[in-house]
Write a protein that holds these residues in place. Structure first.
Motif, PDB file in Angstrom:
ATOM      1  N   GLY A  44      31.416 -46.487 152.839  1.00  0.00           N
ATOM      2  CA  GLY A  44      30.895 -45.578 151.834  1.00  0.00           C
ATOM      3  C   GLY A  44      29.920 -44.530 152.326  1.00  0.00           C
ATOM      4  O   GLY A  44      29.498 -43.666 151.548  1.00  0.00           O
ATOM      5  N   GLY A  47      31.067 -40.844 152.052  1.00  0.00           N
ATOM      6  CA  GLY A  47      31.214 -40.482 150.650  1.00  0.00           C
ATOM      7  C   GLY A  47      29.887 -40.186 149.965  1.00  0.00           C
ATOM      8  O   GLY A  47      29.844 -39.443 148.972  1.00  0.00           O
ATOM      9  N   ILE A 248      39.231 -40.407 151.062  1.00  0.00           N
ATOM     10  CA  ILE A 248      39.380 -40.853 149.674  1.00  0.00           C
ATOM     11  C   ILE A 248      38.824 -42.266 149.513  1.00  0.00           C
ATOM     12  O   ILE A 248      38.116 -42.572 148.541  1.00  0.00           O
ATOM     13  N   GLU A 249      39.106 -43.119 150.485  1.00  0.00           N
ATOM     14  CA  GLU A 249      38.595 -44.490 150.437  1.00  0.00           C
ATOM     15  C   GLU A 249      37.064 -44.511 150.532  1.00  0.00           C
ATOM     16  O   GLU A 249      36.406 -45.338 149.887  1.00  0.00           O
ATOM     17  N   SER A 250      36.488 -43.598 151.322  1.00  0.00           N
ATOM     18  CA  SER A 250      35.038 -43.524 151.436  1.00  0.00           C
ATOM     19  C   SER A 250      34.404 -43.090 150.116  1.00  0.00           C
ATOM     20  O   SER A 250      33.360 -43.614 149.706  1.00  0.00           O
ATOM     21  N   LEU A 251      35.051 -42.133 149.438  1.00  0.00           N
ATOM     22  CA  LEU A 251      34.569 -41.704 148.124  1.00  0.00           C
ATOM     23  C   LEU A 251      34.615 -42.852 147.119  1.00  0.00           C
ATOM     24  O   LEU A 251      33.674 -43.060 146.342  1.00  0.00           O
ATOM     25  N   GLU A 252      35.716 -43.599 147.141  1.00  0.00           N
ATOM     26  CA  GLU A 252      35.866 -44.731 146.216  1.00  0.00           C
ATOM     27  C   GLU A 252      34.820 -45.804 146.498  1.00  0.00           C
ATOM     28  O   GLU A 252      34.247 -46.387 145.572  1.00  0.00           O
ATOM     29  N   ALA A 253      34.560 -46.065 147.790  1.00  0.00           N
ATOM     30  CA  ALA A 253      33.562 -47.073 148.151  1.00  0.00           C
ATOM     31  C   ALA A 253      32.171 -46.635 147.720  1.00  0.00           C
ATOM     32  O   ALA A 253      31.370 -47.436 147.218  1.00  0.00           O
ATOM     33  N   GLY A 255      31.483 -44.616 145.233  1.00  0.00           N
ATOM     34  CA  GLY A 255      31.443 -44.718 143.780  1.00  0.00           C
ATOM     35  C   GLY A 255      31.252 -46.145 143.306  1.00  0.00           C
ATOM     36  O   GLY A 255      30.515 -46.409 142.343  1.00  0.00           O
ATOM     37  N   ALA A 256      31.907 -47.088 144.010  1.00  0.00           N
ATOM     38  CA  ALA A 256      31.763 -48.495 143.659  1.00  0.00           C
ATOM     39  C   ALA A 256      30.334 -48.972 143.871  1.00  0.00           C
ATOM     40  O   ALA A 256      29.799 -49.764 143.100  1.00  0.00           O
ATOM     41  N   HIS A 259      28.187 -47.730 141.040  1.00  0.00           N
ATOM     42  CA  HIS A 259      28.482 -48.509 139.832  1.00  0.00           C
ATOM     43  C   HIS A 259      27.792 -49.877 139.862  1.00  0.00           C
ATOM     44  O   HIS A 259      27.258 -50.357 138.854  1.00  0.00           O
TER      45      HIS A 259
END
Length: 262
Positions: A44, A47, A248-253, A255-256, A259
């Motif tokens: 992450g 991201g 994209i995976e770094s952005l998702e990580a 964001g997680a 959250h």
């Protein structure tokens, strides 16, 4: 489709799968001999990094240190590939590649050597480096080459090239890898034992992914270099796609993580 035809198709599919499986480890990764094998990108970190795009220098290293390595690309071919990668990387992830940095004395070291990258980045006034490591291996064996659609044959050689393009975005100031990816390519060169049948040979195929496509090298003598250029071009395209996926995976990580803490 007849049973014989179905069997032939099945064998072709199995053969391609086996080829791809073997190629997935050839050549072996070389990035760990430049960076520590234990130094991996945090999913992450990139991201979360602000501001973007990240200004960076592009460092392209042609590695021939591992056993069985193929000869390096000519300097002009490395420069063309570097210019192409400069554009493609900036399109794939939020990085602004400001200029290409000469590799100078960058060398593979046991367990990597971060200090050489910190020194190079400091020399060029950079906080970030996009490190690209190019490596490939080749195998040659005798084959019988047919001329056109006739039954006339001539002895020749088949040279298979497997190439690997590895990339890592280095945060030099904080000694960390922000994102990394790789791409592999392969191509085949068929050449007669002697020149003189230029209508058909030498010829390069993109086996097994596009066996019907033919690429004719401009010269007989330069055919091996053209083979390597074609193979690295395929690897670079796959690397760019994988790099975009990693972003994209770094952005998702990232964001997680937000959250979970909210």
């Amino acid at each position: 489709m007849s049973q014989r035809g179905a069997t032939a198709v099945s064998l072709a599919v199995i053969g391609a799968a086996l080829f791809a499986s073997c190629a997935s480890a050839v050549p072996p990764s070389r990035l760990g001999d430049y960076l520590s094998p234990d130094l991996k990108a945090d999913a992450g970190v990139f991201g979360r990094l602000e501001p973007r795009p990240v200004p960076a220098g592009l460092l392209v290293v042609s590695d021939t240190a591992h056993p069985g390595a193929a000869p390096t690309l000519p300097d002009e071919a490395v420069l063309r590939l570097s210019e192409s990668l400069k554009l493609e990387i900036s399109r794939a992830i939020p990085v602004l590649v400001k200029h290409i940095v000469p590799p100078e004395s960058i060398q593979p070291q046991l367990n990597g050597d971060w200090a050489q990258f910190a020194e190079l980045a400091n020399k060029h006034g950079l906080d970030y480096l996009v490190l690209i490591v190019l490596s490939s291996t080749e195998q040659e064996h005798p084959v019988t080459l047919f001329l056109g659609w006739t039954t006339h044959a001539q002895p020749g050689f088949r040279r298979d090239n497997w190439s690997l393009v590895e990339v890592a975005l280095l945060d030099v100031k904080n000694s960390r890898v922000l994102i990394q990816a790789e791409g592999r390519g392969w191509a085949t060169l068929d050449s007669p034992t002697a020149p003189g049948i230029n209508q058909w040979y030498p010829v390069i195929y993109l086996r097994p992914q596009d066996p019907e496509r033919r690429i004719w090298p401009p010269t007989y003598e330069g055919a091996p270099n053209t083979l390597r250029v074609v193979s690295f071009d395929q690897a670079a395209k796959r690397m760019t796609l994988n790099l975009q996926k990693a972003w994209i995976e770094s952005l998702e990580a990232a964001g997680a993580e937000v959250h979970e803490t909210s």
